[in-house]
Write a protein that holds these residues in place. Structure first.
Motif, short mmCIF file in Angstrom:
data_model
loop_
_atom_site.label_atom_id
_atom_site.label_comp_id
_atom_site.label_asym_id
_atom_site.label_seq_id
_atom_site.Cartn_x
_atom_site.Cartn_y
_atom_site.Cartn_z
N TYR A 2 32.53 67.68 11.78
CA TYR A 2 32.82 68.13 10.43
C TYR A 2 33.08 66.93 9.54
CZ TYR A 2 33.23 72.71 12.51
OH TYR A 2 32.97 73.87 13.18
N ASP A 3 33.19 67.14 8.26
CA ASP A 3 33.39 66.06 7.31
C ASP A 3 34.86 65.73 7.09
OD1 ASP A 3 30.73 67.42 5.32
OD2 ASP A 3 30.64 65.87 6.85
N TYR A 4 35.74 66.65 7.39
CA TYR A 4 37.16 66.41 7.14
C TYR A 4 38.02 67.27 8.05
CZ TYR A 4 36.54 70.63 4.37
OH TYR A 4 36.23 71.90 3.96
N SER A 6 41.44 69.50 7.89
CA SER A 6 42.34 70.18 6.95
C SER A 6 43.68 70.45 7.61
CB SER A 6 41.76 71.52 6.50
OG SER A 6 40.64 71.32 5.69
N THR A 38 45.35 60.05 -3.50
CA THR A 38 44.31 59.53 -2.62
C THR A 38 44.82 58.26 -1.95
OG1 THR A 38 42.61 60.44 -4.08
CG2 THR A 38 41.90 58.80 -2.47
N VAL A 48 39.66 55.21 6.42
CA VAL A 48 39.97 56.65 6.49
C VAL A 48 40.67 57.03 5.20
CG1 VAL A 48 41.33 58.40 7.69
CG2 VAL A 48 40.12 56.64 9.00
N LYS A 49 40.18 58.08 4.57
CA LYS A 49 40.75 58.55 3.30
C LYS A 49 41.51 59.84 3.51
CE LYS A 49 38.68 60.67 -0.50
NZ LYS A 49 37.61 60.76 -1.50
N THR A 51 43.59 62.83 1.25
CA THR A 51 43.78 63.36 -0.09
C THR A 51 44.73 64.55 -0.05
OG1 THR A 51 41.49 62.74 -0.59
CG2 THR A 51 42.58 64.22 -2.14
N GLU A 76 43.64 66.71 3.24
CA GLU A 76 42.36 66.54 3.92
C GLU A 76 42.21 65.08 4.35
OE1 GLU A 76 39.19 67.99 1.45
OE2 GLU A 76 39.64 70.07 1.98
N ASP A 78 39.36 62.65 5.52
CA ASP A 78 37.91 62.48 5.65
C ASP A 78 37.60 61.83 6.99
OD1 ASP A 78 37.73 63.50 3.12
OD2 ASP A 78 36.94 61.68 2.19
N ARG A 81 31.66 58.80 9.02
CA ARG A 81 30.36 59.23 9.56
C ARG A 81 30.21 58.86 11.03
NH1 ARG A 81 25.01 58.76 6.25
NH2 ARG A 81 24.33 60.76 7.02
N GLY A 111 37.48 69.27 12.68
CA GLY A 111 36.68 68.10 12.40
C GLY A 111 36.52 67.12 13.53
#
Length: 113
Positions: A2-4, A6, A38, A48-49, A51, A76, A78, A81, A111
């Motif tokens: 997954y992209d993030y 939660s 952020t 790693v971000k 938010t 979240e 992130d 990749r 994720g």
């Protein structure tokens, strides 16, 4: 993958002050604030971000801009990749730490493998 990841309050009802989230992420987890709600951290060579986000009771985003938001009920992370086992473990540790600190939950489809 997954992209993030939660992390949120149960049924999105419990909120925390932005200042509380910022203090925890910067002081306890070593993230740097890069803009309002952020945060970034180098984890095993990958940025790693994280938010902070206000969400409605369905978990959908409930804002036009993050500026001026005073409370959040969703965080979240992130997922970069390209990940390896070490990075996945570090992301899991970060997610668990945030969930534990605020007594929140990590989504089942979080994720990570």
């Amino acid at each position: 993958m997954y992209d993030y990841i939660s992390i949120h309050s149960d049924t999105y009802t419990q909120k925390i002050k932005v200042e509380v989230l910022e203090q925890y992420l910067t002081s306890n987890l070593g993230f740097a604030k890069v803009s309002y709600l952020t945060f970034l951290k180098d984890v095993n060579g990958e940025l790693v971000k994280v938010t902070g986000i206000p969400a409605n009771p369905n978990g959908s985003y409930d804002f036009i801009t993050l500026e001026g938001i005073e409370e959040v009920n969703l965080v979240e992370i992130d997922v970069p990749r390209y990940t390896d086992d070490i990075l996945e473990q570090a992301l899991s540790d970060i997610a668990r730490a945030i969930a534990k600190e605020f007594s929140w939950i990590i989504d089942d489809d979080h994720g990570l493998n």
